[in-house]
Each structure stands twice: as structure tokens, then as C-alpha cells.
Design a protein around this motif. Sequence first.
Motif, mmCIF file in Angstrom:
data_model
loop_
_atom_site.group_PDB
_atom_site.id
_atom_site.type_symbol
_atom_site.label_atom_id
_atom_site.label_comp_id
_atom_site.label_asym_id
_atom_site.label_seq_id
_atom_site.Cartn_x
_atom_site.Cartn_y
_atom_site.Cartn_z
ATOM 1 N N VAL A 161 0.806 -1.084 0.031
ATOM 2 C CA VAL A 161 -0.025 0.033 -0.049
ATOM 3 C C VAL A 161 0.945 1.067 -0.079
ATOM 4 C CG1 VAL A 161 -1.675 1.312 1.217
ATOM 5 C CG2 VAL A 161 -1.739 -1.391 1.234
ATOM 6 N N MET A 162 0.832 1.983 -0.906
ATOM 7 C CA MET A 162 1.576 3.157 -0.938
ATOM 8 C C MET A 162 0.768 4.328 -1.534
ATOM 9 S SD MET A 162 5.234 3.726 -3.094
ATOM 10 C CE MET A 162 4.744 2.912 -4.517
ATOM 11 N N PHE A 163 0.755 5.239 -0.649
ATOM 12 C CA PHE A 163 0.125 6.757 -1.043
ATOM 13 C C PHE A 163 0.796 7.754 -0.061
ATOM 14 C CE2 PHE A 163 -1.922 4.677 2.699
ATOM 15 C CZ PHE A 163 -2.013 5.752 3.601
ATOM 16 N N SER A 164 0.595 9.085 -0.787
ATOM 17 C CA SER A 164 1.088 10.269 -0.357
ATOM 18 C C SER A 164 0.163 10.804 0.892
ATOM 19 C CB SER A 164 1.295 11.455 -1.252
ATOM 20 O OG SER A 164 2.165 11.061 -2.205
ATOM 21 N N ASN A 165 0.514 11.321 1.925
ATOM 22 C CA ASN A 165 0.000 11.802 2.950
ATOM 23 C C ASN A 165 0.532 13.223 3.426
ATOM 24 O OD1 ASN A 165 -2.334 12.012 4.535
ATOM 25 N ND2 ASN A 165 -1.605 10.953 6.353
ATOM 26 N N PRO A 166 0.291 14.347 3.176
ATOM 27 C CA PRO A 166 -1.102 14.804 2.176
ATOM 28 C C PRO A 166 -0.718 14.065 0.951
ATOM 29 C CG PRO A 166 0.137 16.858 3.461
ATOM 30 C CD PRO A 166 1.027 15.366 3.608
ATOM 31 N N MET A 167 -1.895 13.972 0.246
ATOM 32 C CA MET A 167 -1.946 13.611 -1.118
ATOM 33 C C MET A 167 -1.225 14.586 -2.201
ATOM 34 S SD MET A 167 -5.586 12.098 -1.828
ATOM 35 C CE MET A 167 -5.104 11.510 -3.489
ATOM 36 N N ASN A 168 -0.711 13.972 -3.150
ATOM 37 C CA ASN A 168 -0.174 14.789 -4.266
ATOM 38 C C ASN A 168 -0.642 14.309 -5.361
ATOM 39 O OD1 ASN A 168 1.619 16.204 -6.067
ATOM 40 N ND2 ASN A 168 3.433 14.900 -5.764
ATOM 41 N N PRO A 169 -1.476 14.894 -6.102
ATOM 42 C CA PRO A 169 -1.412 16.421 -6.406
ATOM 43 C C PRO A 169 -2.734 16.952 -5.621
ATOM 44 C CG PRO A 169 -2.865 15.326 -7.892
ATOM 45 C CD PRO A 169 -2.268 14.284 -7.397
ATOM 46 N N VAL A 170 -3.436 16.258 -4.787
ATOM 47 C CA VAL A 170 -4.748 16.956 -4.299
ATOM 48 C C VAL A 170 -4.511 17.744 -3.042
ATOM 49 C CG1 VAL A 170 -7.138 16.255 -3.498
ATOM 50 C CG2 VAL A 170 -5.907 14.778 -5.150
ATOM 51 N N GLY A 171 -3.718 17.208 -2.192
ATOM 52 C CA GLY A 171 -3.475 17.958 -1.003
ATOM 53 C C GLY A 171 -4.340 17.584 0.263
ATOM 54 N N SER A 172 -5.176 16.568 0.063
ATOM 55 C CA SER A 172 -6.159 16.150 1.049
ATOM 56 C C SER A 172 -5.320 15.152 1.702
ATOM 57 C CB SER A 172 -7.371 15.363 0.593
ATOM 58 O OG SER A 172 -8.351 16.121 -0.065
ATOM 59 N N TRP A 173 -5.614 14.707 3.203
ATOM 60 C CA TRP A 173 -4.942 14.098 3.992
ATOM 61 C C TRP A 173 -5.785 13.120 4.948
ATOM 62 C CZ3 TRP A 173 -6.284 18.945 4.469
ATOM 63 C CH2 TRP A 173 -7.227 19.379 5.571
ATOM 64 N N LEU A 174 -5.163 12.060 5.477
ATOM 65 C CA LEU A 174 -5.895 11.179 6.586
ATOM 66 C C LEU A 174 -5.585 11.919 7.809
ATOM 67 C CD1 LEU A 174 -4.803 7.808 5.450
ATOM 68 C CD2 LEU A 174 -7.056 8.813 5.310
ATOM 69 N N ALA A 175 -6.375 12.099 8.621
ATOM 70 C CA ALA A 175 -6.278 12.618 10.175
ATOM 71 C C ALA A 175 -5.909 11.610 10.781
ATOM 72 C CB ALA A 175 -7.808 13.225 10.659
ATOM 73 N N PRO A 176 -5.544 11.699 12.131
ATOM 74 C CA PRO A 176 -4.939 10.593 12.759
ATOM 75 C C PRO A 176 -5.912 9.447 13.270
ATOM 76 C CG PRO A 176 -4.185 12.364 14.150
ATOM 77 C CD PRO A 176 -4.835 12.859 12.854
ATOM 78 N N HIS A 177 -7.226 9.592 13.509
ATOM 79 C CA HIS A 177 -8.266 8.646 13.740
ATOM 80 C C HIS A 177 -8.415 7.789 12.438
ATOM 81 C CE1 HIS A 177 -10.793 11.724 11.981
ATOM 82 N NE2 HIS A 177 -11.604 10.669 11.812
ATOM 83 N N GLU A 178 -8.116 8.549 11.270
ATOM 84 C CA GLU A 178 -8.415 7.783 9.934
ATOM 85 C C GLU A 178 -7.057 6.958 9.527
ATOM 86 O OE1 GLU A 178 -11.056 10.926 7.511
ATOM 87 O OE2 GLU A 178 -8.910 11.333 7.633
ATOM 88 N N PHE A 179 -6.150 7.503 9.808
ATOM 89 C CA PHE A 179 -4.577 6.535 9.653
ATOM 90 C C PHE A 179 -4.737 5.460 10.474
ATOM 91 C CE2 PHE A 179 -0.065 6.242 9.801
ATOM 92 C CZ PHE A 179 0.192 5.724 8.557
ATOM 93 N N ALA A 180 -5.345 5.472 11.707
ATOM 94 C CA ALA A 180 -5.426 4.565 12.670
ATOM 95 C C ALA A 180 -6.038 3.292 12.050
ATOM 96 C CB ALA A 180 -5.698 4.955 14.138
ATOM 97 N N LYS A 181 -7.001 3.556 11.473
ATOM 98 C CA LYS A 181 -8.168 2.459 10.621
ATOM 99 C C LYS A 181 -7.292 1.713 9.617
ATOM 100 C CE LYS A 181 -12.650 4.589 11.748
ATOM 101 N NZ LYS A 181 -13.823 5.298 11.188
ATOM 102 N N VAL A 182 -6.351 2.509 8.917
ATOM 103 C CA VAL A 182 -5.788 1.927 7.831
ATOM 104 C C VAL A 182 -4.631 1.036 8.429
ATOM 105 C CG1 VAL A 182 -3.992 2.463 5.970
ATOM 106 C CG2 VAL A 182 -5.914 3.817 6.240
ATOM 107 N N ILE A 183 -3.966 1.342 9.599
ATOM 108 C CA ILE A 183 -2.813 0.641 10.183
ATOM 109 C C ILE A 183 -3.780 -0.791 10.777
ATOM 110 C CG2 ILE A 183 -1.538 0.613 12.064
ATOM 111 C CD1 ILE A 183 -0.944 3.508 11.896
#
Length: 370
Positions: A161-183
Motif C-alpha cells: 500500500v503506497m500513498f502520499s499523505n498529504p496527497m499529491n496532487p490533491v492536498g487532502s490528508w488522513l487525520a490520525p483517527h483515519e490513519f489508525a483505521k488503515v493501520i
Amino acid sequence: MADPTRAIRDEVRLIAPYNAGLTLDEVRQRYKVDVIAKLGSNENPLGPSGAIRGLLDGIHDLARLYPDPEGRELCAALARDFGVGDGQIILGNGSEDLIAVLCRSVVRPGDTVTTLYPSFPLHEDYTTLMGGKVERVEVKPDLTIDLDTLVSCVRAEPRMVMFSNPMNPVGSWLAPHEFAKVIEALDDETLLVVDEAYAEYAKGEDYPSAVEMLRDTGKNWVVLRTFSKAYGLAGLRIGYGIVSDQSLCGFFNRTRTPFNTNVIAQLSALAALADTDHLRQSIDFALRERIRVAAALTELGYRMAPSKGNFLFFDATENASRLSEEFLKRGVIVKPWKQAGFDTFVRVSIGSAEENNHFLQALRDIKSSR
């Protein structure tokens, strides 16, 4: 005459040429403009720390010898900053070099690599080059990350799984509670790669430190960082990765070229790390200007993504490549996005105040001429 390209692998044929954009000299020669706002590559308008200037005085002695192949002094400094062992840091010729290293090390023909979309093209290109399959998780209509779909894809146990955070080119991001769900969804056999090229700009409690959140999970992960953006060293090409495990990092080091970061880049990165005042000034300036440019774009009627980077991604509501030509005629370089479904979007970097004003005036002129 035989086809000279017949030896090229099919995977290479699937990759489009990288859209690196035009240089200042190219724009001057082609469009006959003197003043140019270069806002296509997310560079730091304040440039690098003044601390690196003295390095060039010793260029003769530095240039004749090979650099430290492992960049030990720089790796040790980065390891201290992130609270990891020296053997958990890997250097690259820009972080994009390390994307290639990771794909060469991990991705086998037929393997799935999950990424956010629209993406930094090299996340997809190096996967394709190794014969892997790209699984895209497209942003939602409001241009934020589709967390539910991302988590579902991660649970399916892709190879990487490989992605930018913040996203490139969009700029959106995963907040801590969202990133925790990915983990939480991550399988032990999946390698998670978080590309944090713009992390320095992503201030606030709503942005997670991937290293802090991943450190004690027992998962396999790499966090990529770069000196090209906030540190202003884009021309020297130096990035780095923080790796979950020293033995894993050791195998990645086998896959990179032995001297992939030059001595000037290594020493400049050390000087840049030490100049925290310059870093803070660069970030504060970019964030102030980002707010100002975003407000102007909104006033002009454009829809854009929320951004934690030093750039904005807005819907021009017309073919972005054609629009970028109109900008070039007015001495402004922007990045028209060319991935399917987003070819009306433009990514514009936050430059100096003068460059940003140049961009906004050019946009107003284009709109008024329609």
C-alpha cells in the motif's frame, strides 16, 4: 531496418513519459517572456538555508572523492530526529528514487499495489514497471480521501500500500483517527509506504506523524521524506526513508545504487536540518500565502481540494493542458493534471508573493478574455 525499440519490455511501453514541466529557459525561449512565475513543481520560493553556501568553497576536494555510500552522518542525524536506529534510515536521490527501490525490492509480476488517486504518477509507474497491478482508490466528489474504500482495499492484503499523505496532487490528508483505521486493517505481509514529501507543511493536530503511529505496531512500513520541498534542496536531489526494521532496510540498501546521494547533497541536507529557523520561516510563509491564494481562487469561482501541502488543486472546468498554454503565454508555469478523470484540474504551487500575484493576475486575464 529492424525496429530499434523491439528489445523494450512491455511494462515499459505502458508507462507514459513523466510530466516534468518546462524549465525557465525553455519558457523564455518559447514564449518570449521575461518575468516568469514557476509554480508547477512545488519548490520553496525562499530557497535553501544560507548555511549551505560555504560548502561550495570546498568543491574541488569534495568532488574528486566518492561520497559515503551510506551517508552515515546524515542517517545518524535523521535517526536521532525520528527516534529510530541509524540502520533504519535509507537515503535516495530524491524520495522518488526510493519509490523505485521499494518497488524493485518488493513488487513481483501480478502483485497488487494499492494507492490513492489521483496519484503521484511514479507510485503507479514503478509498480507497472515491475509487472504489478495498480489498484486505485479515487477521492470522493468533495476531493477528500475515501477512507472506507481504502480500508477495504487494505484488508484484501495487497502486496504493498503506497500513498502520499498529504496527497499529491490533491492536498487532502488522513487525520490520525483515519490513519489508525488503515493501520488496523494492515496485514503483517503487506508493506505500507507513506510518502510524506509535504509533511513539514501539514501543521496541526489533525495531521498524524506516521512514524509515531507506526513505530510500535509490529507492521512492515516505510515513511518517505524529502529535502526537495520545505528545505529548498530540489536541485540537489536528496530524500530519505524511515524503515520499520533494520534488516528490512538492509535489503532495500541492496537494491539501490551504491552511491545514489552525492556528497554535496549529503552535507547540504545536514546543514538544512540544523537551520530550524529557515525551515520555520519557509513553512509559515507558504501557509500564509496558501490561505491568500485559496481565498482568491474561491472568489474567482473555482472549486479546490482542501490542502495540507504547499500547493492547491483546483478544477479549471476546462482542459487543463490547454489552459496551461494560456498561462505560459503570460509567463506562468503551472501543472496541468493529465490522469483520467482529472484532466480539468490544475495544481499550482505556492511561490513568492510576487509569483502568486502574477499567477492570479494571469488567471483573471484569461477569464476576462473568454
